[in-house]
Design a protein around this motif. Structure first.
Motif, PDB file in Angstrom:
ATOM      1  N   MET A   1      -4.071   8.167   2.241  1.00  0.00           N
ATOM      2  CA  MET A   1      -3.746   7.756   3.618  1.00  0.00           C
ATOM      3  C   MET A   1      -2.420   8.308   4.147  1.00  0.00           C
ATOM      4  O   MET A   1      -2.154   8.226   5.339  1.00  0.00           O
ATOM      5  CB  MET A   1      -3.676   6.214   3.702  1.00  0.00           C
ATOM      6  N   GLY A   2      -1.601   8.814   3.221  1.00  0.00           N
ATOM      7  CA  GLY A   2      -0.250   9.194   3.636  1.00  0.00           C
ATOM      8  C   GLY A   2       0.611   7.939   3.713  1.00  0.00           C
ATOM      9  O   GLY A   2       0.082   6.828   3.748  1.00  0.00           O
TER      10      GLY A   2
ATOM     11  N   LEU B   1       2.864  11.605  12.481  1.00  0.00           N
ATOM     12  CA  LEU B   1       4.129  12.327  12.325  1.00  0.00           C
ATOM     13  C   LEU B   1       4.960  12.223  13.590  1.00  0.00           C
ATOM     14  O   LEU B   1       6.049  12.781  13.677  1.00  0.00           O
ATOM     15  CB  LEU B   1       3.916  13.778  11.875  1.00  0.00           C
ATOM     16  N   MET B   2       4.494  11.474  14.572  1.00  0.00           N
ATOM     17  CA  MET B   2       5.299  11.241  15.772  1.00  0.00           C
ATOM     18  C   MET B   2       6.229  10.026  15.601  1.00  0.00           C
ATOM     19  O   MET B   2       6.875   9.597  16.527  1.00  0.00           O
ATOM     20  CB  MET B   2       4.417  11.069  17.014  1.00  0.00           C
ATOM     21  N   ASP B   3       6.254   9.488  14.397  1.00  0.00           N
ATOM     22  CA  ASP B   3       7.213   8.431  14.055  1.00  0.00           C
ATOM     23  C   ASP B   3       8.448   9.083  13.433  1.00  0.00           C
ATOM     24  O   ASP B   3       8.444  10.275  13.157  1.00  0.00           O
ATOM     25  CB  ASP B   3       6.555   7.477  13.041  1.00  0.00           C
ATOM     26  N   TYR B   4       9.494   8.301  13.227  1.00  0.00           N
ATOM     27  CA  TYR B   4      10.649   8.808  12.481  1.00  0.00           C
ATOM     28  C   TYR B   4      10.516   8.511  10.983  1.00  0.00           C
ATOM     29  O   TYR B   4      11.449   8.740  10.230  1.00  0.00           O
ATOM     30  CB  TYR B   4      11.955   8.187  13.007  1.00  0.00           C
TER      31      TYR B   4
ATOM     32  N   LYS C   1       0.831  -1.210   0.000  1.00  0.00           N
ATOM     33  CA  LYS C   1       0.000   0.000   0.000  1.00  0.00           C
ATOM     34  C   LYS C   1       0.864   1.258   0.000  1.00  0.00           C
ATOM     35  O   LYS C   1       0.527   2.257  -0.609  1.00  0.00           O
ATOM     36  CB  LYS C   1      -0.920   0.014   1.229  1.00  0.00           C
ATOM     37  N   VAL C   2       1.990   1.188   0.733  1.00  0.00           N
ATOM     38  CA  VAL C   2       2.863   2.354   0.814  1.00  0.00           C
ATOM     39  C   VAL C   2       3.527   2.616  -0.553  1.00  0.00           C
ATOM     40  O   VAL C   2       4.041   3.687  -0.818  1.00  0.00           O
ATOM     41  CB  VAL C   2       3.906   2.157   1.945  1.00  0.00           C
ATOM     42  N   ARG C   3       3.443   1.597  -1.431  1.00  0.00           N
ATOM     43  CA  ARG C   3       3.973   1.779  -2.797  1.00  0.00           C
ATOM     44  C   ARG C   3       2.852   2.142  -3.775  1.00  0.00           C
ATOM     45  O   ARG C   3       3.116   2.367  -4.954  1.00  0.00           O
ATOM     46  CB  ARG C   3       4.667   0.486  -3.257  1.00  0.00           C
ATOM     47  N   ASP C   4       1.611   2.161  -3.288  1.00  0.00           N
ATOM     48  CA  ASP C   4       0.451   2.410  -4.147  1.00  0.00           C
ATOM     49  C   ASP C   4       0.141   3.913  -4.150  1.00  0.00           C
ATOM     50  O   ASP C   4      -0.293   4.480  -3.154  1.00  0.00           O
ATOM     51  CB  ASP C   4      -0.736   1.599  -3.591  1.00  0.00           C
ATOM     52  N   ARG C   5       0.369   4.542  -5.301  1.00  0.00           N
ATOM     53  CA  ARG C   5       0.240   5.989  -5.445  1.00  0.00           C
ATOM     54  C   ARG C   5      -1.120   6.507  -4.918  1.00  0.00           C
ATOM     55  O   ARG C   5      -1.166   7.457  -4.134  1.00  0.00           O
ATOM     56  CB  ARG C   5       0.378   6.325  -6.923  1.00  0.00           C
ATOM     57  N   ASN C   6      -2.231   5.854  -5.332  1.00  0.00           N
ATOM     58  CA  ASN C   6      -3.561   6.350  -4.945  1.00  0.00           C
ATOM     59  C   ASN C   6      -3.794   6.187  -3.443  1.00  0.00           C
ATOM     60  O   ASN C   6      -4.373   7.044  -2.791  1.00  0.00           O
ATOM     61  CB  ASN C   6      -4.660   5.599  -5.713  1.00  0.00           C
TER      62      ASN C   6
END
Ligand SMILES: [Zn+2]
Length: 502
Positions: A482-483, A488-491, A472-477
């Motif tokens: 979802m980002g 944003l409290m992760d690194y 999913k993190v590689r899925d443009r749409n």
């Protein structure tokens, strides 16, 4: 980025305490020469008894009004404490405002404690340190035992120099409080110094405000060189190794802020939500064991219109951008702070969090970034590649009272390296260095938002991203919606999972 939790810092100082007690034996200068011992015939030593008000606060006194009146008579400073303020609780924050090379940076906190001014017998005023690690409802019998097991330390005793008009105030001389080595307020451990020299220390200014008193003092510390061959203590990367053997003068800032007289309702910590927290043992509860209570730290936001679905808060959270911040990065800092508005809107608050430029000395000579009423994002001239977002909270309730975020200049270098490494294959703008300013600005904005997150009470959340499947993190749409990371409290700053062909 890395956080500096208040509690951890305090614990650290406490644990270090015993090692330093032995060298904390500077003789306390006497307020007045001791009577009797060695008195010369015909010489009447000055009395410790209160003098008439006009004799102490003479017509030459320069007086400023605020929480207490502060009088300056020549080089002496006096607090005129209303009796109504005795017994009330204050948060005392000590910071190094201006330091010397090799020992941290201006704006770093030395310690925080709760204090109380108290009337003693024989015309004495005591400044006491209050410990909130064990508590009990004062109405319950066990409260007496809790108090007996946790006696409040006297940090300093003062003679009442004069009683004020109608006996409603007590006047004390406070010079020693800021120019002698009081372990609980001292910069000595931080500087790795051996002693402090009161003869080379003086009060720069004391400014009272309605809710707080800000004091600044130049203090000179000396460090004796260790014997040749003796092992050197390793330096802390954030605070440095200490001063070089010899002397160093630093400016220490003391904020005394009144704690809310109407404490905020605390909220219990739930381990499923990663808030910073405070805790104490509450012996007043009904459980069959001593119950540790853990409360989250949070800002006190109250709706102006409690019935409205969306309302502005009575008091918004305001961050000032340090006047030392390079001009081109300021708009990005402001955006980074105000990014959080959306999250507060979801909780029913409009304009809950605001960023403003700090006034210049010309615009407001009284503004001080160390003033505990103001939360400031400090820009520090440092090669450290980091930023930190600590906050100061009411130890009784967890209410966040103030926060000073530290931005080290070279955070930009870290951002550049990370972005180059993680997004270089995807983003043409970074395939040639230096990267454009608008891109660096966006990276700074992200760091600002992350640090503000810490000061809103959030810890790091390195777990949530594990719920995002790799494909999913590689899925443009999908990423568009979802980002690439849920918080944003992760690194997980940049999407380095996506590939150029995605
Ligand atoms: Zn962080």
């Amino acid at each position: 980025m890395r956080r500096t939790p208040t509690l951890a810092l305090t614990l650290c100082l406490l644990l270090m305490a015993p090692a330093f007690v032995l060298i904390a034996q500077d003789p306390m200068p006497q307020e007045t020469p001791p009577a009797a011992a060695g008195a010369r015939p015909g010489f009447t030593p000055p009395s410790n008894d209160p003098q008439p008000y006009e004799k102490v606060i003479t017509k030459d006194a320069k007086t400023k009004s605020g929480l207490f009146k502060v009088h300056q008579v020549k080089d002496k400073f006096y607090y005129e404490i209303p009796k109504s303020e005795l017994g009330k609780e204050y948060l005392w924050v000590t910071q190094i405002a201006r330091t010397t090379l090799g020992v941290g940076y201006g704006g770093q906190a030395l310690g925080r404690r709760v204090v109380r001014w108290e009337m003693g017998d024989n015309n004495k005023i005591y400044l006491r340190n209050i410990n909130y690690s064990v508590v009990a409802d004062p109405k319950l019998p066990i409260a007496q035992a809790v108090e007996a097991s946790n006696n409040d330390t006297i940090l300093m005793a003062f003679n009442v120099a004069a009683w004020g008009p109608n006996n409603e105030t007590a006047v004390i001389e406070v010079g020693r409080l800021f120019t002698t080595d009081i372990f609980e307020f001292s910069a000595r451990q931080r500087l790795n110094a051996t002693t402090m020299d009161p003869t080379r220390s003086f009060i720069e200014r004391i400014s009272p405000y309605p809710q707080n008193i800000e004091a600044e003092a130049s203090q000179t510390y000396t460090r004796i060189a260790p014997p040749a061959g003796a092992p050197q203590a390793p330096g802390n990367p954030f605070t440095g190794a200490g001063i070089n053997p010899g002397s160093a003068t630093v400016v220490v800032h003391f904020s005394m802020v009144k704690l809310p007289e109407n404490p905020m309702m605390p909220r219990l910590f739930d381990e499923r939500v990663g808030y910073f927290s405070i805790n104490n043992f509450d012996y007043g509860r009904d459980e069959h064991r001593a119950q540790q209570r853990t409360y989250i730290t949070r800002w006190r936001l109250e709706k102006k219109d409690p019935n409205a679905e969306m309302s502005e808060p009575v008091k918004p959270i305001v961050y000032y951008i340090d006047a030392a911040t390079p001009v081109k990065w300021r708009p990005f800092m402001i955006k980074g702070v105000e990014k959080w508005q959306k999250a507060f809107e979801a909780a029913g608050f409009k304009n809950a969090i605001i960023a403003k430029m700090a006034p210049t000395k010309k615009e407001d000579p009284d503004f001080s970034p160390e003033d505990a009423r103001y939360s400031v994002i400090r820009w520090l001239p440092s090669t450290i590649e980091n930023a930190s977002g600590p906050h100061v909270s009411d130890p009784r309730t967890g209410e966040i009272l103030e926060s000073d975020i530290q931005f080290y200049h070279n955070i930009m270098n870290l951002q550049r390296s990370w972005y180059f490494l993680q997004a270089g294959a995807l983003d043409k703008r970074v395939q040639k260095l230096p990267m454009p300013d608008d891109l660096m600005g966006t990276l700074i904005e992200y760091v600002a938002a992350h640090e503000v997150g810490h000061t809103l009470g959030f810890q790091h959340n390195m777990k949530a991203s594990s719920n995002y499947p790799q494909d999913k993190v590689r899925d443009r749409n999908w990423v568009h919606k979802m980002g690439h990371t849920p918080t944003l409290m992760d690194y997980s700053r940049f999407n380095y999972v996506a590939q150029p062909e995605d």
